[in-house]
Design a protein around this motif. Sequence first.
Motif, PDB file in Angstrom:
ATOM      1  N   VAL A   1     -57.063  39.994 -17.675  1.00 37.11           N
ATOM      2  CA  VAL A   1     -57.632  38.469 -17.945  1.00 37.11           C
ATOM      3  C   VAL A   1     -58.183  38.382 -19.332  1.00 37.11           C
ATOM      4  CG1 VAL A   1     -59.740  37.215 -17.312  1.00 37.11           C
ATOM      5  CG2 VAL A   1     -58.302  38.337 -15.498  1.00 37.11           C
ATOM      6  N   LEU A   2     -58.765  39.458 -19.749  1.00 33.12           N
ATOM      7  CA  LEU A   2     -59.255  39.399 -21.086  1.00 33.12           C
ATOM      8  C   LEU A   2     -58.132  39.257 -22.259  1.00 33.12           C
ATOM      9  CD1 LEU A   2     -62.081  42.239 -20.856  1.00 33.12           C
ATOM     10  CD2 LEU A   2     -62.206  39.636 -21.049  1.00 33.12           C
ATOM     11  N   ILE A   3     -56.957  39.938 -22.136  1.00 31.07           N
ATOM     12  CA  ILE A   3     -55.939  39.827 -23.024  1.00 31.07           C
ATOM     13  C   ILE A   3     -55.520  38.475 -22.894  1.00 31.07           C
ATOM     14  CG2 ILE A   3     -53.504  40.925 -23.201  1.00 31.07           C
ATOM     15  CD1 ILE A   3     -54.793  43.734 -22.313  1.00 31.07           C
ATOM     16  N   GLU A   4     -55.253  38.077 -21.428  1.00 31.52           N
ATOM     17  CA  GLU A   4     -54.708  36.640 -21.856  1.00 31.52           C
ATOM     18  C   GLU A   4     -55.663  35.530 -22.255  1.00 31.52           C
ATOM     19  OE1 GLU A   4     -51.571  35.538 -20.800  1.00 31.52           O
ATOM     20  OE2 GLU A   4     -51.088  37.496 -20.475  1.00 31.52           O
ATOM     21  N   MET A   5     -56.891  35.690 -22.163  1.00 29.84           N
ATOM     22  CA  MET A   5     -57.806  34.897 -22.736  1.00 29.84           C
ATOM     23  C   MET A   5     -57.555  34.824 -24.141  1.00 29.84           C
ATOM     24  SD  MET A   5     -61.092  35.065 -20.328  1.00 29.84           S
ATOM     25  CE  MET A   5     -62.291  34.109 -21.358  1.00 29.84           C
ATOM     26  N   ARG A   6     -57.499  36.127 -24.889  1.00 30.16           N
ATOM     27  CA  ARG A   6     -57.316  36.199 -26.040  1.00 30.16           C
ATOM     28  C   ARG A   6     -55.985  35.843 -26.872  1.00 30.16           C
ATOM     29  NH1 ARG A   6     -54.944  40.440 -29.190  1.00 30.16           N
ATOM     30  NH2 ARG A   6     -55.615  40.447 -31.366  1.00 30.16           N
ATOM     31  N   ARG A   7     -55.046  35.821 -25.859  1.00 30.56           N
ATOM     32  CA  ARG A   7     -53.777  35.243 -26.428  1.00 30.56           C
ATOM     33  C   ARG A   7     -54.001  33.715 -26.316  1.00 30.56           C
ATOM     34  NH1 ARG A   7     -49.801  39.214 -22.682  1.00 30.56           N
ATOM     35  NH2 ARG A   7     -49.685  40.824 -24.114  1.00 30.56           N
ATOM     36  N   ALA A   8     -54.586  33.268 -25.318  1.00 25.39           N
ATOM     37  CA  ALA A   8     -54.973  31.740 -25.249  1.00 25.39           C
ATOM     38  C   ALA A   8     -55.431  31.227 -26.411  1.00 25.39           C
ATOM     39  CB  ALA A   8     -55.539  31.363 -23.832  1.00 25.39           C
ATOM     40  N   ILE A   9     -56.363  31.791 -26.753  1.00 29.68           N
ATOM     41  CA  ILE A   9     -57.381  31.525 -27.861  1.00 29.68           C
ATOM     42  C   ILE A   9     -56.771  31.543 -29.424  1.00 29.68           C
ATOM     43  CG2 ILE A   9     -59.551  31.776 -29.238  1.00 29.68           C
ATOM     44  CD1 ILE A   9     -60.697  32.983 -26.595  1.00 29.68           C
ATOM     45  N   ARG A  10     -55.755  32.365 -29.610  1.00 29.53           N
ATOM     46  CA  ARG A  10     -55.324  32.453 -30.700  1.00 29.53           C
ATOM     47  C   ARG A  10     -53.829  31.863 -30.886  1.00 29.53           C
ATOM     48  NH1 ARG A  10     -55.016  38.521 -32.749  1.00 29.53           N
ATOM     49  NH2 ARG A  10     -54.489  37.702 -34.775  1.00 29.53           N
ATOM     50  N   TRP A  11     -52.914  31.900 -30.015  1.00 29.97           N
ATOM     51  CA  TRP A  11     -51.814  31.196 -30.136  1.00 29.97           C
ATOM     52  C   TRP A  11     -50.966  30.950 -28.931  1.00 29.97           C
ATOM     53  CZ3 TRP A  11     -52.117  36.734 -30.060  1.00 29.97           C
ATOM     54  CH2 TRP A  11     -51.128  37.206 -29.432  1.00 29.97           C
ATOM     55  N   HIS A  12     -51.149  31.546 -27.723  1.00 26.46           N
ATOM     56  CA  HIS A  12     -50.174  31.459 -26.537  1.00 26.46           C
ATOM     57  C   HIS A  12     -50.803  30.372 -25.872  1.00 26.46           C
ATOM     58  CE1 HIS A  12     -47.372  32.880 -23.387  1.00 26.46           C
ATOM     59  NE2 HIS A  12     -46.752  33.109 -24.462  1.00 26.46           N
ATOM     60  N   GLY A  13     -50.144  29.107 -25.669  1.00 29.65           N
ATOM     61  CA  GLY A  13     -50.703  28.096 -24.687  1.00 29.65           C
ATOM     62  C   GLY A  13     -50.546  28.446 -23.311  1.00 29.65           C
ATOM     63  N   ALA A  14     -49.413  28.973 -23.110  1.00 36.09           N
ATOM     64  CA  ALA A  14     -49.088  29.307 -21.480  1.00 36.09           C
ATOM     65  C   ALA A  14     -50.064  30.392 -21.000  1.00 36.09           C
ATOM     66  CB  ALA A  14     -47.618  29.917 -21.533  1.00 36.09           C
ATOM     67  N   SER A  15     -50.984  30.780 -21.926  1.00 35.30           N
ATOM     68  CA  SER A  15     -51.840  32.012 -20.973  1.00 35.30           C
ATOM     69  C   SER A  15     -53.146  31.111 -20.552  1.00 35.30           C
ATOM     70  CB  SER A  15     -52.449  32.713 -22.258  1.00 35.30           C
ATOM     71  OG  SER A  15     -51.315  33.877 -22.697  1.00 35.30           O
TER      72      SER A  15
END
Length: 299
Positions: A259-273
Amino acid sequence: MTVDVAAVVVTYNSEQHISDLLDTLPAAFATTSYSVVVVDNGSTDGTIDLLDRRTDCTVVRSTNVGYAAGINLAVRSSPAAAAILILNPDAKLDPDAVPRMLAVLHKPGVGIVAPRIREQDGSLSRTLRRAPTLGRVGGLSFTGLASFAERVEDAREYEREHEVDWAVGAILLVGRPCYEALGGLDESYFLYSEETDFCLRARDAGGATVYTPVAGAMHIGGGSGESVTTHTMKAVNRVRVYHRHAGPLRAWLYFSMTVLIEMRRAIRWHGASWPTVRALLHPAERPVALGANDTLLPG
């Protein structure tokens, strides 16, 4: 009728690739006897029409029951065989690839064989993987450190035959005793992670997954890209694999880190997260096909 190897393929809108795969099989099998069963999971393009015009495979029409269920259906629809060759429709096999894989499969303790695979441009496809752990949940393959990298990056590891934890399932030769002992692929995954689970279960049952560089193939892969749904399926199923093989206590840590990793990805670059984060935290929003909508920790 019995054959040495039953080749099984699942198609879903695979019109652009399936003929290329089927055309490579005679040379790939050489003198090895084989059958080919293609299960179509409800294609809406020209896949079925194309397959119906061919005489070198048996076609089974299905609804979209998922990849693992499609493979299992293809196996049930195949003649008796000592080995099963699982193929993605966008793969191509090199000449003599199958007898070379069979020679490895016949070695003591081997349950699954993975060949050397190249990308469409001819470069090495890094298809070997280490078992999931808490240290590897972050997908830090770029570090090259085994403690943090699930994907095996070192090209030297692709130059020698050796046992691996698991390999990408685009092309896998499976001994029939291994397949039967495990009850086939686990259909609950629907799509993604079924090969991870299968190889890990085979290892636990005494059937090693062995990589061999002497058999070659090409895999296109990723042709349809990644959608929000498929990204969510991958995340949920990775947690499920870890849960089933490591137990609930460590699985809660793995889930929380995911969950934390997907949140980090979403914030940084990965909208699908962002939808994936919501699906992880709200089981009702997970893809229904996974059957993982009842509990917070995917099981």
